[in-house]
Write a protein that holds these residues in place. Structure first.
Motif, PDB file in Angstrom:
ATOM      1  N   LEU A  25     -17.810  26.321  10.604  1.00 12.84           N
ATOM      2  CA  LEU A  25     -17.782  25.109  11.428  1.00 12.84           C
ATOM      3  C   LEU A  25     -19.046  24.318  11.101  1.00 12.84           C
ATOM      4  O   LEU A  25     -20.136  24.893  11.024  1.00 12.84           O
ATOM      5  N   HIS A  72     -21.571  21.147  12.165  1.00 17.11           N
ATOM      6  CA  HIS A  72     -21.967  20.223  13.234  1.00 17.11           C
ATOM      7  C   HIS A  72     -22.830  19.129  12.623  1.00 17.11           C
ATOM      8  O   HIS A  72     -23.900  19.402  12.085  1.00 17.11           O
ATOM      9  N   ALA A 101     -22.513  14.107  16.426  1.00 13.38           N
ATOM     10  CA  ALA A 101     -22.043  15.276  17.198  1.00 13.38           C
ATOM     11  C   ALA A 101     -20.636  15.723  16.797  1.00 13.38           C
ATOM     12  O   ALA A 101     -19.993  16.459  17.521  1.00 13.38           O
ATOM     13  N   VAL A 134     -17.943  17.945  15.209  1.00 12.79           N
ATOM     14  CA  VAL A 134     -17.870  19.363  14.831  1.00 12.79           C
ATOM     15  C   VAL A 134     -16.477  19.655  14.298  1.00 12.79           C
ATOM     16  O   VAL A 134     -15.477  19.286  14.917  1.00 12.79           O
ATOM     17  N   LEU A 179     -15.115  30.119  11.786  1.00 10.87           N
ATOM     18  CA  LEU A 179     -13.860  30.044  12.539  1.00 10.87           C
ATOM     19  C   LEU A 179     -12.689  30.474  11.659  1.00 10.87           C
ATOM     20  O   LEU A 179     -12.567  30.034  10.515  1.00 10.87           O
ATOM     21  N   LYS A 182      -6.791  29.568  16.551  1.00 10.21           N
ATOM     22  CA  LYS A 182      -8.137  29.551  15.986  1.00 10.21           C
ATOM     23  C   LYS A 182      -8.991  30.558  16.747  1.00 10.21           C
ATOM     24  O   LYS A 182      -8.965  30.604  17.969  1.00 10.21           O
ATOM     25  N   GLN A 196     -12.651  33.389  16.530  1.00  8.26           N
ATOM     26  CA  GLN A 196     -13.843  33.893  15.836  1.00  8.26           C
ATOM     27  C   GLN A 196     -13.780  35.402  15.700  1.00  8.26           C
ATOM     28  O   GLN A 196     -14.135  35.948  14.682  1.00  8.26           O
ATOM     29  N   ILE A 210     -15.373  30.374  21.538  1.00 11.57           N
ATOM     30  CA  ILE A 210     -16.127  30.115  20.312  1.00 11.57           C
ATOM     31  C   ILE A 210     -17.614  30.202  20.636  1.00 11.57           C
ATOM     32  O   ILE A 210     -18.102  29.566  21.571  1.00 11.57           O
ATOM     33  N   ALA A 222     -22.413  17.567  23.565  1.00 10.61           N
ATOM     34  CA  ALA A 222     -21.383  16.819  22.827  1.00 10.61           C
ATOM     35  C   ALA A 222     -20.786  17.680  21.719  1.00 10.61           C
ATOM     36  O   ALA A 222     -19.566  17.710  21.544  1.00 10.61           O
ATOM     37  N   SER A 223     -21.642  18.370  20.990  1.00  5.49           N
ATOM     38  CA  SER A 223     -21.116  19.182  19.887  1.00  5.49           C
ATOM     39  C   SER A 223     -20.261  20.322  20.426  1.00  5.49           C
ATOM     40  O   SER A 223     -19.256  20.686  19.822  1.00  5.49           O
ATOM     41  N   ASN A 250     -16.982  18.811  21.333  1.00  4.57           N
ATOM     42  CA  ASN A 250     -16.245  18.454  20.112  1.00  4.57           C
ATOM     43  C   ASN A 250     -15.703  19.689  19.395  1.00  4.57           C
ATOM     44  O   ASN A 250     -14.644  19.632  18.768  1.00  4.57           O
ATOM     45  N   THR A 251     -16.444  20.789  19.475  1.00  2.00           N
ATOM     46  CA  THR A 251     -15.942  22.042  18.900  1.00  2.00           C
ATOM     47  C   THR A 251     -14.638  22.426  19.589  1.00  2.00           C
ATOM     48  O   THR A 251     -13.650  22.782  18.948  1.00  2.00           O
ATOM     49  N   ARG A 258     -11.777  20.246  18.633  1.00  2.00           N
ATOM     50  CA  ARG A 258     -11.255  20.523  17.289  1.00  2.00           C
ATOM     51  C   ARG A 258     -10.225  21.650  17.284  1.00  2.00           C
ATOM     52  O   ARG A 258      -9.337  21.677  16.457  1.00  2.00           O
ATOM     53  N   VAL A 259     -10.368  22.580  18.214  1.00  2.00           N
ATOM     54  CA  VAL A 259      -9.432  23.710  18.224  1.00  2.00           C
ATOM     55  C   VAL A 259      -8.345  23.566  19.306  1.00  2.00           C
ATOM     56  O   VAL A 259      -7.425  24.375  19.371  1.00  2.00           O
TER      57      VAL A 259
END
Lengths: 471, 439
Positions: free
Chosen positions: A219, A221, A226, A228, A264, A273, A275, B132, B141-142, B145-146, B149-150
């Motif tokens: 992944l 970043h 921001a 990702v 991921l 998805k 880990q 995760i 924010a990250s 956003n992670t 994404r999933v």
């Protein structure tokens, strides 16, 4: 195919060797007539098949037969290597092996072959016959692809199919409990929960659908915006540069422009998805997919034959004490020891005499072989019935092994205890005569007073030592 | 007390002499801005909301039918650092939801406590769908956003880890999407769980009930609702993906709302979707939180999204008004308040004492009135109304002085020193990048 001809019978001194080729036609019983077998083949499969057939034959005259391999190189297969007695590079070397053959045959001559009443006892005794005849003390486990466990005990595993080899571990455990072998740790293995074999294929699988078809990606970043996403979001088909799909900036420097906070996995089957993948172990034998946390752990040990174990070859091994655990009127040996401990403690408080004693069928090997497996247990059960009739309910009995009973005869003088045992021996002999013609039973017995100065363990050991010496 | 009683006596004899015109001149700040905006307009709007709800009851029912018919997957995302201790409570409240088709995605943003172990254990027990773990902290924010994404859901519900939901909260926050397909995002109603903890928490609970809760209902009705709280907000996934998720904070909640507005989507507040959360339990923590919130107003409204004021092809009158209202009632009124103080000191130096006491009295009356009147319009309360009455005078100090001073400091720090970029709330590596590119 060709029959065994004169040229396949080799003589060296007083010994006759039979030489077997791949083309030979023979029956295993034929080998009884010869002192040793020479396998003249470089075909591993043929050699293994023949060696297995000989060693698993039901007649000691066959399964203990010395086997040599006529081969131009060393044997690397641990199974074959441990089941044969050596390799000769030419027929001219018979003179060298003749002495070794003599030693094996001499040892076998002294053996007593008793029929065992259980599979466990049968396997244990056969392992011991083979080891003692070769003057071996070690039964080692070797990594072996064709074994159901992944490990093979050459002298022992041959009695089981690969699917049943896990049963051997229980047999060896019993042999250890009986004091016939000691063990040392070799390895730990994990067995299939469905079929208990140990050849497993370990895979990282999707925790949702258990598919191993997945893709792992870093992944990324991007600090500036921001964003990702997996690294493939940042890659393009033209060059090796990384472009942010959100702000279209170049990612130049890890730690400055971006970092990779995680790895991921994406399942290609269900799209999940994750880990932390699950690890599953697929059984190559039955195809069952095991959760690794449920696999059956077993210890693989190397075993060493004890003196008691070695003696089995000379007295026969009819049964394990487990086989007699359920005979009414007796207690398990462990329970006997505890009760004996209490009795010694009790005697310290009372001015009385109690005794420990043994009754041993000294010709058990011969006797049991003659009356057959089915009637062995009946005989023993009847003998216990006679004992119980003549003893008081406060006395207790346990099997030490299939031919020896240990007794605690409480609060009677030692002399009377010996008289009681005499009566029991006579009654048993009478019983046997009634039921089995032409069969004599020889029973040794001895009673000795319990000593409050010594621990129950030591007194028991002294008694065991005594009947071992008498034997 | 004698002093206050004397001042009130003096006030009544004074007004009988000077008349209404002079009174409005003295208390113009309260009359024009505070009372008119925060009571009269709100009151009228609440009546309209009430009537509208009665009239659109069938529409709401139909929306609910459609929601359960289509049964869309909702992705509940919870980014956070060192939040392990709160996750179980959150997961438990999710288990009770009336709407069941959701996936729970937890993103551990570089926690250095036992969050990872707790979450993995909950995941093993099937209470978390996706977990995760980011080994290094990337910021709120990250983390969000992670999760985005999933996420596989049609809607994203963003939650703070220390939140817990009413049984029907997920259902209620999704319903507006089925009532109006122009809705892009919905803000949930945040209530204070720990209102009994301290003076700071009860004053905040008062504020959330009144200024924040009612204020957002009215703003939403007027079409100028401007911030979806990160503690509980729902977004259409496709729109979130179109705007590529959240940008660097602090202030990312307001920022994402603006991004949605710029694309022409309606942003609504749903007071029936109730989430309880813990607020700062002392004034030191509260000040830190409010400084961060207030700085983001300058950073995002005046800097990053200043294009809202520029008449171009993307210009939207509602966005313009929303920004204007926000800036006026925060920065504008804050400045005007200082202007009012100066006005009084210069023009009425002899009666300043009376003015202070009377303002205090007027604001208290206004607060009491709002507390009682607005209570009729609340469909869900997490605390009995009477517990707030003793704190009505204190709310005048809290709102009128404390929050104003904090706000002023925040504006000055951000305007002149861009101090939001130094806020430890965000990792330095991202803040320095944001500062470098001027967002």
């Amino acid at each position: 195919m060709r029959e065994v001809v004169d040229s396949d019978i080799l003589r060296q001194g007083s010994f006759e060797f039979i030489r077997i080729h791949e083309q030979s036609t023979y029956t295993l019983e034929l080998f009884m007539a010869y002192d040793s077998i020479i396998i003249d083949s470089g075909n591993r499969d043929f050699v293994e098949k023949l060696v297995r057939a000989v060693r698993t034959h039901n007649q000691p005259d066959v399964y203990l037969k010395p086997i040599f391999l006529l081969k131009s190189s060393k044997v690397e297969d641990p199974l074959i290597g441990n089941l044969i007695d050596g390799v000769i590079f030419s027929i001219n070397q018979l003179e060298i092996i003749a002495d070794y053959v003599r030693q094996i045959l001499l040892r076998i001559n002294d053996f007593v072959f008793a029929k065992s009443i259980s599979l466990e006892a049968e396997v244990i005794s056969r392992i011991i016959y083979l080891m003692v005849s070769r003057d071996k003390n070690e039964l080692f486990a070797y990594l072996y692809l064709n074994s159901g466990l992944g490990y093979v005990y050459p002298e022992a595993s041959i009695y089981f199919t690969p699917r049943d080899e896990h049963k051997l571990l229980n047999v060896m455990k019993t042999a250890e409990i009986e004091g016939l072998f000691t063990s040392e740790f070799n390895d730990r293995i994990y067995l299939c929960t469905n079929c208990e074999t140990g050849i497993l294929s370990y895979r990282e699988v999707c925790p949702k659908c258990s598919s191993a078809n997945s893709k792992a990606e870093d992944l990324v970043h991007h600090f500036s915006c921001a964003y990702v996403g997996p690294i493939s979001d940042f890659q393009n088909a033209i060059d090796d540069e990384l472009n942010c799909p959100k702000c279209n900036k170049f990612l130049n420097h890890i730690g400055v422009d971006y970092d990779k906070p995680a790895l991921l996995h994406t399942c290609n089957k269900c799209g999940h998805k994750y880990q932390d993948y699950h690890v599953k172990a697929k059984c190559i034998t039955c195809y069952h997919d095991n959760d690794v946390e449920n696999l059956i752990p077993r210890t693989i040990s190397n075993y060493y034959l004890t003196k008691k174990g070695r003696n089995i070859a000379y007295h026969g091994f009819i049964s394990t004490s487990k086989d007699f655990n359920e005979i009414p009127g007796t207690v398990k040996f462990d329970v006997f020891k505890t009760m004996l401990e209490y009795e010694v403690e009790r005697l310290k408080q009372n001015d009385a005499t109690s005794n420990i004693a043994y009754l041993k069928i000294s010709n058990a090997g011969e006797l049991y072989s003659r009356i057959g497996i089915d009637r062995q247990k009946t005989l023993v059960t009847e003998m216990i019935k006679i004992l119980r009739k003549n003893l008081r309910s406060s006395d207790f009995i346990a099997f030490y092994n299939a031919s020896t009973l240990i007794l605690s005869l409480n609060e009677i003088p030692t002399k009377i205890a010996n008289n009681v045992l005499d009566d029991v021996v006579k009654l048993t002999a009478t019983l046997l005569k009634k039921n089995f013609r032409n069969i004599e039973i020889e029973i040794d017995h001895h009673a000795q007073p319990l000593n409050t100065e010594l621990s129950h363990e030591i007194q028991l050991q002294n008694l065991i030592k005594k009947f071992d010496q008498d034997a | 007390m004698d002093f206050i009683a004397a001042e009130i006596d003096y006030f009544f004899s004074y007004i009988s002499e000077v008349g209404t015109g002079k009174l409005i001149r003295i208390f113009w700040f309260f009359v024009i801005f505070e009372f008119a905006r925060l009571f009269v307009i709100d009151f009228l709007a609440l009546i309209f909301i009430y009537v509208k709800r009665k009239l659109t009851k069938k529409k709401r029912k139909e929306a609910r039918r459609l929601l359960f018919l289509y049964n869309p997957l909702i992705s509940i995302i919870v980014p956070g650092k060192n939040e392990g201790k709160n996750i179980y409570k959150l997961v438990s409240s999710l288990k009770e939801q009336t709407y069941r088709n959701f996936e729970l995605i937890i993103v551990d943003d570089g926690s250095d406590d036992n969050t990872e172990q707790i979450c993995k254990s909950l995941k093993r027990n099937g209470m978390i769908d996706v977990f995760i773990r980011n080994e290094v902290r990337g910021g709120k924010a990250s983390g969000a956003n992670t999760a985005l994404r999933v996420a596989k859901g049609d809607y994203i519900v963003h939650l703070d880890a220390d939140s817990s939901l009413d049984r029907d909260a997920i259902e209620q926050i999704i319903l507006p999407f089925y009532e109006d397909d122009r809705v892009g995002a919905v803000g949930g109603n945040i209530m204070v769980r720990n209102y009994n903890d301290s003076l700071a928490t009860i004053l905040q609970s008062f504020e959330y009930n009144d200024a924040i809760g009612i204020g957002r209902m009215v703003a939403s009705y007027l079409g100028v609702y401007r911030i979806i709280s990160g503690a509980f907000g729902a977004f259409r996934t496709d729109v979130l993906q179109k705007v590529h998720g959240w940008d660097i904070g602090p202030g990312l909640d307001g920022d994402i709302t603006v991004k949605f507005r710029k694309l022409g989507y309606k942003i609504v507040f749903e007071d029936r979707a109730v989430c309880q959360t813990s607020v700062p339990n002392n004034f030191k923590k509260l000040t830190k939180q409010r400084l961060r919130w207030d700085k983001s107003l300058i950073r995002f409204r005046l800097r990053k999204h200043k294009d809202v004021f520029i008449p171009n092809e993307n210009f939207s009158i509602l966005n313009f008004l929303s920004f204007l209202e926000n800036i006026f009632f925060t920065i504008g009124l804050n400045l005007k308040w200082y202007f009012y103080i100066i006005d009084m000191l210069v023009n009425f130096p002899g009666i300043v004492g009376m003015i202070i006491v009377m303002n205090f009295f007027l604001y208290s009356c206004s607060n009491a009135l709002k507390l009682m009147v607005f209570n009729f319009f609340r469909e869900r309360r997490n605390s009995p109304i009477y517990i707030y009455f003793p704190f009505i005078p204190l709310m005048v100090i809290y709102h009128g002085y404390y929050l104003r001073i904090v706000r002023s400091i925040a504006y000055l720090k951000e305007l002149f020193f861009k101090s939001s970029y130094k806020d430890a709330w965000n990792p330095e590596k991202t803040s320095s990048k944001a500062k470098q590119i001027g967002i």
